[in-house]
Scaffold this motif. Structure first.
Motif, short mmCIF file in Angstrom:
data_model
loop_
_atom_site.label_atom_id
_atom_site.label_comp_id
_atom_site.label_asym_id
_atom_site.label_seq_id
_atom_site.Cartn_x
_atom_site.Cartn_y
_atom_site.Cartn_z
N UNK A 55 0.84 -1.21 0.00
CA UNK A 55 0.00 0.00 0.00
C UNK A 55 0.87 1.26 0.00
N UNK A 56 1.94 1.23 0.79
CA UNK A 56 2.85 2.38 0.83
C UNK A 56 3.52 2.56 -0.52
N UNK A 57 3.89 1.48 -1.17
CA UNK A 57 4.52 1.57 -2.49
C UNK A 57 3.52 2.13 -3.51
N UNK A 58 2.26 1.72 -3.40
CA UNK A 58 1.23 2.22 -4.31
C UNK A 58 1.00 3.71 -4.11
N UNK A 59 0.93 4.15 -2.85
CA UNK A 59 0.76 5.57 -2.55
C UNK A 59 1.97 6.35 -3.06
N UNK A 60 3.16 5.81 -2.83
CA UNK A 60 4.38 6.47 -3.30
C UNK A 60 4.40 6.55 -4.81
N UNK A 61 3.98 5.49 -5.48
CA UNK A 61 3.96 5.49 -6.94
C UNK A 61 2.97 6.52 -7.47
N UNK A 62 1.80 6.61 -6.82
CA UNK A 62 0.82 7.62 -7.24
C UNK A 62 1.37 9.02 -7.03
N UNK A 63 2.00 9.24 -5.88
CA UNK A 63 2.58 10.55 -5.60
C UNK A 63 3.67 10.89 -6.61
#
Length: 167
Positions: free
Chosen positions: A32-40
């Motif tokens: 989830x953190x990687x997904x949020x980071x990727x979106x950011x």
């Protein structure tokens, strides 16, 4: 001993299951953190691209405004030069007429007093003609300097407005 071994085994299985659940939770949290980071990061890259595009467009708009100001100033210089040439020609005609007038003032005759007055009038006319010629030449120089300064000032103003104002 069997009951004790069963209890230890159950305890180990329980601990192993808790450890597995804990590790699964950590892996889900990392995903989830990687997904949020990727979106950011994707949003940051998009903003950067949009910002660069906007900056490029603004730079092109400013360059175009400066080029238009230069072209307009060049047109004004050409018009001023043509006007100055016309004024120079008119000034030369005026100086020629003044010199002709000064040359025709002398009155030849037999009366010495009239001749003296004629010579004085001729000198005065020549002085006035020379004064007129110098004043006209100076006025032409000042007019040319004024035109150049005005055109340069207007060009500067147009370029500043082109640089400072948003479309």
């Amino acid at each position: 001993m069997k009951s004790w071994a069963i209890r230890v085994t159950v305890l180990l299985v329980l601990l192993a299951s808790y450890w597995g659940v804990y590790q699964h939770g950590r892996s889900v949290e990392r995903a989830m953190a990687a997904e949020v980071s990727a979106k950011r990061d994707s949003g940051d890259r998009l903003a950067e691209v949009v910002g660069e595009r906007g900056a490029r467009q603004e730079e092109q708009r400013r360059a175009q405004a400066q080029e238009e100001a230069r072209a307009h100033a060049q047109e004004e210089r050409t018009i001023a030069d043509v006007g100055a040439a016309g004024a120079d020609a008119a000034g030369q005609r005026l100086r020629d007429e003044g010199a002709k007038f000064a040359a025709t003032i002398s009155c030849p005759g037999t009366d010495t007093a009239a001749v003296a007055r004629g010579q004085a009038a001729t000198r005065a006319a020549m002085v006035l003609s020379d004064l007129l010629a110098r004043a006209d030449a100076r006025a032409g120089e000042l007019a040319k300097a004024y035109d150049q300064a005005r055109i340069a000032g207007l060009q500067c103003q147009r370029e500043y407005e082109g640089l400072s104002m948003k479309p």
